[in-house]
Design an enzyme around this catalytic site. Structure first.
Site, short mmCIF file in Angstrom:
data_model
loop_
_atom_site.label_atom_id
_atom_site.label_comp_id
_atom_site.label_asym_id
_atom_site.label_seq_id
_atom_site.Cartn_x
_atom_site.Cartn_y
_atom_site.Cartn_z
N ALA A 63 0.79 -1.23 0.00
CA ALA A 63 0.00 0.00 0.00
C ALA A 63 0.84 1.30 0.00
O ALA A 63 0.65 2.15 -0.88
CB ALA A 63 -0.98 -0.04 1.17
N ARG B 290 -5.33 0.19 -8.82
CA ARG B 290 -5.68 -0.84 -7.82
C ARG B 290 -6.66 -0.20 -6.83
O ARG B 290 -6.40 0.89 -6.32
CB ARG B 290 -4.41 -1.35 -7.10
CG ARG B 290 -3.46 -2.10 -8.06
CD ARG B 290 -2.43 -2.92 -7.34
NE ARG B 290 -3.00 -4.08 -6.69
CZ ARG B 290 -2.34 -4.84 -5.81
NH1 ARG B 290 -1.09 -4.53 -5.48
NH2 ARG B 290 -2.92 -5.89 -5.26
N ASP C 202 -3.86 -2.60 3.96
CA ASP C 202 -4.11 -1.83 2.74
C ASP C 202 -5.13 -0.73 2.96
O ASP C 202 -5.12 0.29 2.28
CB ASP C 202 -4.59 -2.76 1.61
CG ASP C 202 -3.40 -3.40 0.96
OD1 ASP C 202 -2.86 -4.36 1.54
OD2 ASP C 202 -2.97 -2.90 -0.10
N ASN D 99 -6.34 -6.42 4.42
CA ASN D 99 -4.94 -6.76 4.12
C ASN D 99 -4.95 -7.99 3.23
O ASN D 99 -6.01 -8.56 2.93
CB ASN D 99 -4.15 -6.99 5.41
CG ASN D 99 -2.65 -7.07 5.15
OD1 ASN D 99 -2.09 -6.20 4.48
ND2 ASN D 99 -1.99 -8.11 5.63
O1 MRU Z 1 -1.26 -7.20 -3.32
P1 MRU Z 1 -0.15 -6.54 -2.55
O2 MRU Z 1 1.13 -7.28 -2.59
O3 MRU Z 1 0.00 -5.09 -2.94
O4 MRU Z 1 -0.67 -6.57 -1.05
C1 MRU Z 1 0.17 -6.07 -0.07
C2 MRU Z 1 -0.34 -6.25 1.30
O5 MRU Z 1 -1.37 -6.84 1.54
C3 MRU Z 1 0.47 -5.62 2.39
O6 MRU Z 1 0.37 -6.35 3.58
C4 MRU Z 1 -0.04 -4.20 2.64
O7 MRU Z 1 -0.11 -3.49 1.45
C5 MRU Z 1 0.80 -3.47 3.62
S1 MRU Z 1 2.34 -3.05 2.96
C6 MRU Z 1 3.20 -2.15 4.10
#
Ligand code: MRU
Length: 352
Positions: free
Chosen positions: A47, A88, A238, A248
């Site tokens: 995120a 996204r 997220d 998340n």
């Molecule tokens: O699909 P992604 O890899 O973007 O998902 C990431 C996550 O779920 C992380 O845990 C979240 O973004 C936190 S990152 C500090």
């Protein structure tokens, strides 16, 4: 520190997270469209890192604009914002960063800045977003380390590390902070199907840091906890709704339920830019669904038969009642979250 994302004169440069750990390849995005594609295809993910990428992509896109008048420049800026916002849907940091860039643009127009001056201002704002994210992660690391047991056996899910932020990480920032405070730390990294952020990225980061790391497949977490081999869970987020419900990576909810069953504290580490007070609860968080191919194939190899249907939500929502605390750059926020999250934004000390 790991170079997740950087800006130079003619590109936004990012490590290609699809290729790690096999290859360390850097991708140069020369336009805002290329940055948008990199976010969508998960060259960069996580995120806070997505937010930084969008801000840098906007600044780069506008730097390349040939518009001479403010009106045409503003129309182009709006279109570029929309392009990046469409990449996204779940990580609220994306929309937070774009809104911040919009405010910077509006302030520049109000001040009567020329197009060139606005470009400079957007560059400065995107750099600030990057630098502030690193500082937030460091602060989260220091606050979070205080609640990590002295002899810690920590389970984490997905990758909430340096790669998912501008550097240092949120959940992995807490782990790094605990190590820096001299605690004995062992980490279990959930593999995190289907994109394997845990096995590929979290393990890669932690092994590089010399932190003892064991990779498990997602379905092993319950057995591990039942054997008493985990005493702390920390994950990233997220989007956190106003009541503390937390979106998340898919699978986080299951980990939280298991942690509750086994009496293990389950913490979320996230900056304020991940907290969305406009969304009252988790049921209102938009959940991205990604391509079936991520599930049917592993490393380009088909593992499920053609013709089988696939459900591939990228995130799930952990209800706030399962969360022992939310570690932010202003301290650790605890239940009841509706009040404590609001207070965190008011700038009052959130630490408890
Ligand atoms: O699909 P992604 O890899 O973007 O998902 C990431 C996550 O779920 C992380 O845990 C979240 O973004 C936190 S990152 C500090």
């Amino acid at each position: 520190m790991l170079p997740t994302i950087a800006r130079d004169a003619d590109a936004v440069v990012m490590i290609d997270q699809r290729k790690l750990p096999a290859q360390e390849v850097y991708v140069r995005c020369r336009t805002a469209s290329e940055v948008a594609r990199a976010i969508r295809t998960m060259v960069i993910r996580g995120a806070p890192a997505i937010g930084v990428a969008a801000a840098m992509g906007l600044a780069l896109g506008m730097r390349r604009s040939a518009a001479t008048g403010t009106q045409k420049f503003a129309a182009e800026f709006q279109r570029t914002c929309e392009l990046l916002a469409s990449t996204r849907p779940t990580a609220v940091n994306l929309f937070w960063a774009i809104e911040r860039m919009k405010r910077s643009f509006a302030a520049a127009v109000l001040a009567g800045d020329s197009v060139d001056e606005i470009k400079d201002r957007l560059d400065r704002e995107s750099t600030a977003i990057h630098d502030e994210d690193v500082a937030s992660c460091r602060a989260m690391g220091a606050f979070g380390a205080a609640v990590v047991p002295g002899d810690a056996r920590i389970l984490t899910h997905c990758n909430a590390g340096a790669l998912a932020t501008a550097g240092y990480g949120t959940a992995l920032g807490v782990i790094r902070g605990a190590v820096e405070q001299g605690k004995r730390v062992e980490v279990f990294a959930d593999e995190t199907r289907p994109f394997l952020q845990g096995a590929r990225l979290t393990a890669w980061e932690l092994v590089r840091d010399g932190i003892h790391t064991t990779v498990i497949t997602d379905n092993m977490a319950g057995a591990l906890m039942a054997q008493g081999r985990v005493n702390f869970v920390v994950v990233g987020a997220d989007r956190i709704a106003a009541n503390g419900d937390t979106a998340n990576k898919i699978g986080t909810y299951g980990v939280a339920v298991l942690a509750r069953e086994h009496g293990i504290p389950f913490y979320v580490a996230a900056p304020l830019s991940t907290i969305d007070l406009q969304t009252p609860d988790g049921s209102r968080i938009p959940i991205e669904e990604r391509s079936a191919r991520e599930v049917t194939h592993v490393g380009g190899f088909r593992i499920a038969p053609a013709g089988a249907s696939v459900w591939n939500p990228a995130f799930d929502v952990t209800p706030h009642r399962l969360i022992a605390g939310i570690i932010t750059e202003r301290g650790i926020v605890r239940q009841p979250y509706v009040e404590s999250l609001k207070r965190a934004f008011d700038g009052q000390s959130a630490a408890s």
